[in-house]
Scaffold this motif. Structure first.
Motif, PDB file in Angstrom:
ATOM      1  N   ASN A 265      -3.410  12.653  -0.397  1.00 51.65           N
ATOM      2  CA  ASN A 265      -3.429  11.374  -1.102  1.00 51.65           C
ATOM      3  C   ASN A 265      -2.038  10.832  -1.412  1.00 51.65           C
ATOM      4  O   ASN A 265      -1.899   9.879  -2.190  1.00 51.65           O
ATOM      5  N   GLU A 266      -1.011  11.433  -0.829  1.00 50.60           N
ATOM      6  CA  GLU A 266       0.340  10.943  -1.056  1.00 50.60           C
ATOM      7  C   GLU A 266       0.530   9.585  -0.380  1.00 50.60           C
ATOM      8  O   GLU A 266       0.097   9.379   0.744  1.00 50.60           O
ATOM      9  N   THR A 267       1.187   8.671  -1.092  1.00 49.84           N
ATOM     10  CA  THR A 267       1.415   7.335  -0.557  1.00 49.84           C
ATOM     11  C   THR A 267       2.682   6.749  -1.164  1.00 49.84           C
ATOM     12  O   THR A 267       2.950   6.952  -2.352  1.00 49.84           O
ATOM     13  N   PRO A 268       3.468   6.024  -0.384  1.00 46.14           N
ATOM     14  CA  PRO A 268       4.686   5.411  -0.919  1.00 46.14           C
ATOM     15  C   PRO A 268       4.474   4.003  -1.470  1.00 46.14           C
ATOM     16  O   PRO A 268       5.440   3.344  -1.849  1.00 46.14           O
ATOM     17  N   VAL A 269       3.226   3.522  -1.513  1.00 49.24           N
ATOM     18  CA  VAL A 269       2.990   2.126  -1.906  1.00 49.24           C
ATOM     19  C   VAL A 269       3.271   1.919  -3.393  1.00 49.24           C
ATOM     20  O   VAL A 269       3.175   2.844  -4.202  1.00 49.24           O
ATOM     21  N   LEU A 270       3.624   0.696  -3.748  1.00 50.98           N
ATOM     22  CA  LEU A 270       3.965   0.356  -5.121  1.00 50.98           C
ATOM     23  C   LEU A 270       2.715   0.063  -5.940  1.00 50.98           C
ATOM     24  O   LEU A 270       1.663  -0.320  -5.377  1.00 50.98           O
ATOM     25  N   LEU A 271       2.821   0.200  -7.239  1.00 49.47           N
ATOM     26  CA  LEU A 271       1.667   0.070  -8.115  1.00 49.47           C
ATOM     27  C   LEU A 271       1.069  -1.339  -8.112  1.00 49.47           C
ATOM     28  O   LEU A 271      -0.141  -1.509  -8.300  1.00 49.47           O
ATOM     29  N   ASP A 272       1.894  -2.361  -7.903  1.00 49.53           N
ATOM     30  CA  ASP A 272       1.381  -3.721  -7.954  1.00 49.53           C
ATOM     31  C   ASP A 272       0.888  -4.228  -6.599  1.00 49.53           C
ATOM     32  O   ASP A 272       0.523  -5.391  -6.456  1.00 49.53           O
ATOM     33  N   TRP A 273       0.876  -3.364  -5.589  1.00 46.43           N
ATOM     34  CA  TRP A 273       0.297  -3.737  -4.307  1.00 46.43           C
ATOM     35  C   TRP A 273      -1.207  -3.522  -4.338  1.00 46.43           C
ATOM     36  O   TRP A 273      -1.709  -2.664  -5.069  1.00 46.43           O
ATOM     37  N   THR A 274      -1.926  -4.306  -3.560  1.00 49.91           N
ATOM     38  CA  THR A 274      -3.375  -4.236  -3.542  1.00 49.91           C
ATOM     39  C   THR A 274      -3.847  -3.268  -2.470  1.00 49.91           C
ATOM     40  O   THR A 274      -3.620  -3.474  -1.274  1.00 49.91           O
ATOM     41  N   LYS A 275      -4.503  -2.191  -2.924  1.00 52.57           N
ATOM     42  CA  LYS A 275      -5.019  -1.205  -1.968  1.00 52.57           C
ATOM     43  C   LYS A 275      -6.415  -1.604  -1.517  1.00 52.57           C
ATOM     44  O   LYS A 275      -7.262  -1.983  -2.319  1.00 52.57           O
ATOM     45  N   LEU A 276      -6.638  -1.501  -0.220  1.00 53.44           N
ATOM     46  CA  LEU A 276      -7.911  -1.931   0.348  1.00 53.44           C
ATOM     47  C   LEU A 276      -8.482  -0.842   1.243  1.00 53.44           C
ATOM     48  O   LEU A 276      -7.762  -0.307   2.093  1.00 53.44           O
TER      49      LEU A 276
END
Length: 276
Positions: A265-276
């Motif tokens: 479940n590791e991911t470099p995405v930022l908290l305010d990005w929308t995950k889909l």
């Protein structure tokens, strides 16, 4: 180039934090890594390069690589450390003559630390190619612009599909619908390492411009163009991650896959990005 940008961020973070000399090992390109080229000269033409003649660890894989690691560290004066063993506050660099650090270093805190200190660090330092200039004009003339990046290539071969085969056609349709629901129709700028496949399989908008890759242009310019769009739909790829991260539009929407790979479940995405 996405991974190279993360590695560069980590190196400059260490330089900023510790004051130690940093050199970058590019010996893997064309040797153990035959698919990629060194491409960071576009943002730092004077990057200090590791030039050791005897111990070219990254140039080799397998048994030779392990033997070279042993030779590098056997005197006790040098240290070899991989990313999974690195603890930021515990490594005493002054104990060693040389420390060789291996990893992708995909951590946002490294990127933010140097970006906040030097806002132009990720700006291109080369003359803008005509193709990029024209694309930037088209984006600037768009009322709403959206970049979409479709990573294909080795992600969808039989070996890697079970790990990286995340972003299907529905993902891109649903992601663009989210942006359309807020802003209406948009001009779509489509990026891919297999643009012909995209043309034949993903139809998202009549107002789509397909960006053909030009091998004579440093790929960072395509990251640059993504960053000029209002909004970004990215794949699980560091290439489009950087396009979204470098986007300075205050009202941007970044849509990213829920998972970066199918192993953890590791991911470099930022908290305010929308995950889909």
């Amino acid at each position: 180039i996405g991974n190279q940008l993360f590695q560069y961020s980590f190196g400059e973070y260490l330089r900023l934090k510790t004051g130690i000399d940093i050199e970058y090992d590019i010996n893997s390109f064309g040797n153990s890594d035959k698919l990629r080229n060194y491409q960071l000269d576009i943002i730092n033409p004077n990057l200090p390069i590791y030039t050791a003649k005897m111990i070219n660890i990254s140039k080799h894989t397998g048994v030779v690589n392990r033997v070279l690691r042993l030779l590098f560290t056997i005197s006790g004066k040098n240290k070899f450390i991989t990313e999974d063993k690195y603890i930021d506050y515990k490594l005493d660099f002054e104990k060693y003559r040389s420390v060789y650090m291996q990893g992708y270093w995909q951590k946002i805190n490294y990127v933010e630390a140097i970006n906040n200190t030097c806002p132009t660090i990720f700006s291109p330092k080369q003359i803008k190619p005509k193709k990029i200039y024209e694309l930037e004009r088209k984006i600037a003339s768009s009322e709403i612009s959206v970049s979409i990046h479709v990573r294909r290539g080795d992600y969808f071969n039989s070996k890697n599909k079970k790990v990286f085969g995340i972003c299907n056609v529905d993902y891109y349709h649903n992601a663009l619908n989210i942006i359309k629901s807020r802003y209406g129709e948009a001009n779509v700028f489509m990026f891919s390492d297999d643009i012909e496949w995209v043309k034949n399989n993903i139809s998202v908008s009549e107002n789509t411009i397909y960006i053909e890759n030009d091998e004579e242009i440093n790929p960072f310019w395509y990251i640059y163009i993504m960053s000029k769009c209002n909004h970004n739909i990215i794949s699980n790829s560091t290439f489009s991650w950087w396009g979204a991260y470098l986007n300075k539009y205050s009202k941007k929407i970044v849509i990213c896959p829920q998972r970066w790979n199918l192993l953890n479940n590791e991911t470099p995405v930022l908290l305010d990005w929308t995950k889909l």
